[in-house]
Design a protein around this motif. Structure first.
Motif, PDB file in Angstrom:
ATOM      1  N   GLY A  33     -23.115 -62.691 -29.494  1.00 15.86           N
ATOM      2  CA  GLY A  33     -23.368 -61.577 -30.410  1.00 15.86           C
ATOM      3  C   GLY A  33     -22.771 -61.796 -31.789  1.00 15.86           C
ATOM      4  N   MET A  77     -32.122 -47.407 -33.264  1.00 15.02           N
ATOM      5  CA  MET A  77     -31.079 -46.948 -34.189  1.00 15.02           C
ATOM      6  C   MET A  77     -30.503 -48.091 -35.013  1.00 15.02           C
ATOM      7  SD  MET A  77     -30.901 -43.701 -34.225  1.00 15.02           S
ATOM      8  CE  MET A  77     -29.441 -43.609 -35.262  1.00 15.02           C
ATOM      9  N   ILE A  78     -30.427 -49.283 -34.428  1.00 25.64           N
ATOM     10  CA  ILE A  78     -29.989 -50.439 -35.218  1.00 25.64           C
ATOM     11  C   ILE A  78     -30.999 -50.655 -36.341  1.00 25.64           C
ATOM     12  CG2 ILE A  78     -29.510 -52.924 -35.171  1.00 25.64           C
ATOM     13  CD1 ILE A  78     -28.671 -52.558 -32.223  1.00 25.64           C
ATOM     14  N   GLY A 130     -34.186 -39.890 -28.210  1.00 30.65           N
ATOM     15  CA  GLY A 130     -33.635 -39.025 -29.258  1.00 30.65           C
ATOM     16  C   GLY A 130     -33.642 -39.705 -30.615  1.00 30.65           C
ATOM     17  N   SER A 131     -33.557 -41.031 -30.602  1.00 32.49           N
ATOM     18  CA  SER A 131     -33.533 -41.731 -31.886  1.00 32.49           C
ATOM     19  C   SER A 131     -34.859 -41.565 -32.630  1.00 32.49           C
ATOM     20  CB  SER A 131     -33.172 -43.211 -31.710  1.00 32.49           C
ATOM     21  OG  SER A 131     -33.994 -43.821 -30.762  1.00 32.49           O
ATOM     22  N   ALA A 135     -26.842 -53.102 -24.553  1.00 35.71           N
ATOM     23  CA  ALA A 135     -26.869 -51.869 -25.351  1.00 35.71           C
ATOM     24  C   ALA A 135     -28.244 -51.208 -25.270  1.00 35.71           C
ATOM     25  CB  ALA A 135     -26.468 -52.141 -26.795  1.00 35.71           C
ATOM     26  N   MET A 136     -28.773 -51.150 -24.046  1.00 40.43           N
ATOM     27  CA  MET A 136     -30.121 -50.609 -23.841  1.00 40.43           C
ATOM     28  C   MET A 136     -30.241 -49.206 -24.445  1.00 40.43           C
ATOM     29  SD  MET A 136     -32.230 -50.493 -20.258  1.00 40.43           S
ATOM     30  CE  MET A 136     -33.814 -49.684 -20.142  1.00 40.43           C
ATOM     31  N   GLY A 137     -31.297 -48.981 -25.192  1.00 41.80           N
ATOM     32  CA  GLY A 137     -31.517 -47.689 -25.848  1.00 41.80           C
ATOM     33  C   GLY A 137     -31.087 -47.666 -27.301  1.00 41.80           C
ATOM     34  N   SER A 138     -30.535 -48.768 -27.799  1.00 43.34           N
ATOM     35  CA  SER A 138     -29.968 -48.784 -29.161  1.00 43.34           C
ATOM     36  C   SER A 138     -30.859 -49.433 -30.204  1.00 43.34           C
ATOM     37  CB  SER A 138     -28.618 -49.525 -29.166  1.00 43.34           C
ATOM     38  OG  SER A 138     -27.675 -48.876 -28.355  1.00 43.34           O
ATOM     39  N   MET A 140     -35.018 -44.960 -23.128  1.00 40.64           N
ATOM     40  CA  MET A 140     -33.581 -44.677 -23.043  1.00 40.64           C
ATOM     41  C   MET A 140     -33.025 -44.156 -24.363  1.00 40.64           C
ATOM     42  SD  MET A 140     -30.554 -46.988 -21.343  1.00 40.64           S
ATOM     43  CE  MET A 140     -31.254 -47.036 -19.692  1.00 40.64           C
ATOM     44  N   PHE A 180     -32.487 -60.170 -34.924  1.00 41.72           N
ATOM     45  CA  PHE A 180     -31.285 -59.727 -34.204  1.00 41.72           C
ATOM     46  C   PHE A 180     -31.725 -59.267 -32.819  1.00 41.72           C
ATOM     47  CE2 PHE A 180     -27.766 -56.812 -33.136  1.00 41.72           C
ATOM     48  CZ  PHE A 180     -26.692 -57.660 -33.359  1.00 41.72           C
TER      49      PHE A 180
END
Ligand SMILES: Cc1ncc(C[n+]2csc(CCOP(=O)(O)OP(=O)(O)O)c2C)c(N)n1
Ligand SMILES: [Mg+2]
Lengths: 175, 198
Positions: free
Chosen positions: B179, B57-58, B85-86, B51-54, B82, B46
């Protein structure tokens, strides 16, 4: 005259989430979500994921769905601004996303810093292609959330339910 | 600050994915996605285009939903910075089946090779260790990459690897951009026909 029984709306939300087979509950706490968070944490079928920032929950929801699970994202209205660019993931990939947002800055708000984001919340969500619904009366909350969950997961869209500040009660810092 | 960032990003990713088997792969936007595509496109990849920084978390949502499957997030230092925190959020969850490999060229490669914070000594592996990752390391040689590749399936994570790579720009190898297609093919490959009946 006996008072009408007050609907237990956090319990109704929890029941709606359980019926929708929500398995991951992501949140940045808000006082208005406190009871719901406790109820979900006590539900063995729901896995709690505390976040450092609301946008993390958008990515989490995408990953959960890729893996075959449904999730919900809880936040207060000021968290919506943290999510905007991440929401492009949901729109572009036609992913389901269910957000429950406790409103600040609208009814009897004491903190002026909550007002700008509270006022911008519905439009900011709409600009990010999120379908926005609202629940303002305790008796309607459960049905609104159940309908929003069905809409999100059956039609692969982002849906936000705004829980009115009037419902939650204005927070007071005064003695 | 930069010391001997010599690893070739394509060789790193080719090695990590050489025996990927049922590995579930999420990539950050840009060059890490091209690297994964150059190693061989797969429905179980994938790749992000935004969605930079994600990315991390995905990977977390996927790892929690599929605890029996190994999940790898392959991303850039800029993309990881970015979403710092994740790392804390993953440290709380501690999914054993999740690994993060950051291809650290100490640059925002996609936007003109500007220095990232890691060029100034920000130590992502130390941050991940401080967040409670079960294993966290900085890798500077291919032996380290091969050892990491061999551990992906062991599900003794969460693992974090900061991989020091050269700041170069290999030829483009673009994955699909749609997507919805990326999502549908991933779910179909992972969940089978029932993916569309849920
Ligand atoms: C929110 C956001 N800000 C900025 C950008 C522009 N941008 C695209 S890729 C990128 C750099 C990615 O750097 P890194 O993750 O280190 O990957 P590299 O190309 O260096 O391998 C940036 C800043 C963007 N796409 N989204
Ligand atoms: Mg980089």
């Amino acid at each position: 005259m006996s008072a009408a029984p007050v609907a237990d709306w956090p319990r109704d939300i929890h029941a709606a989430l359980a019926a929708a087979e929500i398995r991951q509950v992501a949140y940045v706490p808000d006082a208005g979500h406190a009871r719901l968070i406790t109820l979900c944490a006590g539900d063995g079928a729901m896995h709690m994921v505390p976040l450092t920032s609301e946008q993390e929950g958008v990515g989490l929801a995408a990953g959960a769905w890729l893996g075959g699970q449904r999730s919900v994202l809880l936040m207060q209205s000021s968290g919506v601004g943290n999510c905007i660019n991440a929401l492009t993931l949901i729109e572009t990939c036609r992913l389901p996303l269910l957000m429950l947002i406790t409103m600040r800055g609208e009814f009897g708000e004491f903190n002026p810093w909550q007002v700008p984001m509270g006022r911008a919340t519905p439009q900011a969500l709409q600009l990010a292609d999120v379908l926005v619904q609202r629940a303002s009366r305790a008796e309607e909350v459960g049905a609104v959330v159940a309908g929003a969950a069905r809409l999100a997961f059956a039609s692969y869209r982002a849906v936000a339910v705004l829980l009115s500040q009037q419902l939650i009660g204005a927070k007071s810092f005064q003695k | 600050m930069s010391r001997a960032n010599t690893l070739d990003r394509r060789a790193v990713v080719r090695s990590l994915l050489a025996r990927r088997g049922g590995l579930l792969l999420v990539t950050g936007l840009g060059a890490p996605a091209w690297d994964a595509t150059a190693a061989g496109d797969s429905p179980l990849t994938f790749p992000l285009w935004g969605a930079m920084g994600s990315a991390a978390m995905i990977g977390l949502g996927l790892a929690l939903a599929q605890p029996e499957r190994a999940v790898l997030v392959l991303t850039g230092d800029g993309e990881m910075l970015m979403g710092l925190g994740s790392l804390a959020t993953i440290g709380v969850q501690r999914p054993a089946n999740l690994a993060l490999a950051v291809l650290d060229n100490e640059r925002y490669g996609e936007t003109g090779m500007q220095e990232t914070h890691t060029a100034h000594g920000v130590d992502l592996a130390a941050i991940a260790a401080g967040c409670g990752f079960a294993q966290s390391e900085t890798i500077r040689d291919m032996a380290g990459i091969e050892a990491l590749g061999a551990r992906l399936d062991a599900r003794q994570g969460p693992l974090f690897a900061q991989v020091k790579i050269a700041a170069d720009t290999p030829p483009l190898a673009l994955p699909p951009r749609d997507g919805a297609l990326l999502k549908n093919r991933f779910r179909a490959a992972l969940l089978g026909p029932q993916a569309d009946l849920a």
